[in-house]
Design an enzyme around this catalytic site. Structure first.
Site, PDB file in Angstrom:
ATOM      1  N   LYS A  43       0.857  -1.186   0.029  1.00 38.07           N
ATOM      2  CA  LYS A  43      -0.083   0.070   0.013  1.00 38.07           C
ATOM      3  C   LYS A  43       0.765   1.329  -0.107  1.00 38.07           C
ATOM      4  CE  LYS A  43      -1.252  -2.680   4.205  1.00 38.07           C
ATOM      5  NZ  LYS A  43      -1.246  -2.663   5.412  1.00 38.07           N
ATOM      6  N   ARG A  92      -6.421  -9.715  14.792  1.00 38.60           N
ATOM      7  CA  ARG A  92      -7.639  -9.007  15.395  1.00 38.60           C
ATOM      8  C   ARG A  92      -8.935 -10.042  15.182  1.00 38.60           C
ATOM      9  NH1 ARG A  92      -5.558  -4.004  12.057  1.00 38.60           N
ATOM     10  NH2 ARG A  92      -4.629  -5.567  11.010  1.00 38.60           N
ATOM     11  N   SER A 130      -4.538   1.179  11.064  1.00 39.09           N
ATOM     12  CA  SER A 130      -4.184   2.311  10.640  1.00 39.09           C
ATOM     13  C   SER A 130      -5.003   2.987   9.584  1.00 39.09           C
ATOM     14  CB  SER A 130      -2.610   1.895   9.992  1.00 39.09           C
ATOM     15  OG  SER A 130      -1.783   1.526  10.986  1.00 39.09           O
TER      16      SER A 130
HETATM   17  P1  ADP Z   1      -2.686  -2.190   9.725  1.00 44.00           P
HETATM   18  O1  ADP Z   1      -3.252  -3.487   9.220  1.00 44.00           O
HETATM   19  O2  ADP Z   1      -3.074  -1.326  10.882  1.00 44.00           O
HETATM   20  O3  ADP Z   1      -2.230  -1.183   8.468  1.00 44.00           O
HETATM   21  P2  ADP Z   1       0.121  -3.151  10.071  1.00 44.00           P
HETATM   22  O4  ADP Z   1       0.332  -3.819   8.683  1.00 44.00           O
HETATM   23  O5  ADP Z   1       0.910  -1.931  10.173  1.00 44.00           O
HETATM   24  O6  ADP Z   1      -1.308  -2.706  10.430  1.00 44.00           O
HETATM   25  O7  ADP Z   1       0.400  -4.175  11.037  1.00 44.00           O
HETATM   26  C1  ADP Z   1       1.383  -4.758  11.624  1.00 44.00           C
HETATM   27  C2  ADP Z   1       0.913  -5.843  12.564  1.00 44.00           C
HETATM   28  O8  ADP Z   1       0.225  -5.296  13.783  1.00 44.00           O
HETATM   29  C3  ADP Z   1       0.317  -6.853  12.216  1.00 44.00           C
HETATM   30  O9  ADP Z   1       0.657  -8.004  12.631  1.00 44.00           O
HETATM   31  C4  ADP Z   1      -1.367  -6.809  12.553  1.00 44.00           C
HETATM   32  O10 ADP Z   1      -1.954  -7.966  12.590  1.00 44.00           O
HETATM   33  C5  ADP Z   1      -0.794  -5.956  13.809  1.00 44.00           C
HETATM   34  N1  ADP Z   1      -2.008  -5.222  14.344  1.00 44.00           N
HETATM   35  C6  ADP Z   1      -2.584  -4.156  13.761  1.00 44.00           C
HETATM   36  N2  ADP Z   1      -3.582  -3.534  14.182  1.00 44.00           N
HETATM   37  C7  ADP Z   1      -3.544  -4.560  15.319  1.00 44.00           C
HETATM   38  C8  ADP Z   1      -4.515  -4.224  16.542  1.00 44.00           C
HETATM   39  N3  ADP Z   1      -5.584  -3.362  16.708  1.00 44.00           N
HETATM   40  N4  ADP Z   1      -4.624  -5.140  17.450  1.00 44.00           N
HETATM   41  C9  ADP Z   1      -3.540  -6.085  17.348  1.00 44.00           C
HETATM   42  N5  ADP Z   1      -2.511  -6.213  16.409  1.00 44.00           N
HETATM   43  C10 ADP Z   1      -2.632  -5.316  15.361  1.00 44.00           C
END
Ligand code: ADP
Length: 164
Positions: A43, A92, A130
């Site tokens: 992305k 999640r 995010s």
């Molecule tokens: P996003 O999906 O928010 O863009 P990222 O790709 O930056 O997130 O996620 C990095 C890691 O953090 C992944 O393993 C994702 O499953 C975990 N993660 C993202 N949001 C959460 C949340 N709200 N609770 C627990 N883990 C999360």
């Protein structure tokens, strides 16, 4: 599971309280935690790699065994090169599971020593992503419950610029 180093990879665009929850819990379970900020996420990121790293560094400042690194390429190779034992991921919902399960198997094939550990998201932050923070923040909504307090103002200011 002491004397082990783990890596928490992500785009962190920007860091949320959900990310911070997983990183904090990992820091209590393992000796060292590397938070790997993806340089070229598929992305197109809203925050630059420098911004995402700076926000994450500030968010984890109180966690002495956590280091924020930038990352590009294959995670399995990076872990082998840096002698990292496991990948820690937050789960999640069922929707996260299929992709994460596939990645975990692929990484194990590439680096058989590498484990993937899933931590279930906290019930208070399991709805957070995010992209949700970006969406709400860019329209001036309150993101106070979604991002770490120490970086809140900077994220708000940056997201406001998008709709100016
Ligand atoms: P996003 O999906 O928010 O863009 P990222 O790709 O930056 O997130 O996620 C990095 C890691 O953090 C992944 O393993 C994702 O499953 C975990 N993660 C993202 N949001 C959460 C949340 N709200 N609770 C627990 N883990 C999360």
């Amino acid at each position: 599971m002491k004397n082990k180093s783990v890596i928490c990879p992500g785009s962190f665009d920007p860091v949320t309280l959900g990310h911070l929850d997983i990183i904090t819990r990992a820091s209590k379970m393992f000796d060292s935690v590397y938070v790997a900020v993806l340089i070229n996420s598929s992305k197109k990121p809203c925050f630059s790699i420098e911004e995402r790293m700076a926000l994450m560094r500030e968010a984890v400042e109180g966690l002495s065994n956590v280091e924020v690194v930038r990352f590009d390429g294959l995670l399995a190779q990076y872990c082998r090169r840096h002698k990292i034992d496991a990948i820690v991921k937050g789960l999640r919902a069922v929707s996260d599971f299929e992709y994460e399960f596939q990645m975990a198997i692929a990484n194990k094939k590439l680096n058989p020593q590498l484990e993937t550990i899933f931590l279930t998201a906290d019930s208070d932050s399991m709805y957070l992503s995010s992209s949700m923070v970006r969406e709400i923040g860019s329209y001036g909504g309150d993101i106070g419950n979604f991002v770490p307090a120490c970086v809140h103002d900077r994220i708000v200011e940056r997201l406001r610029q998008i709709h100016q």
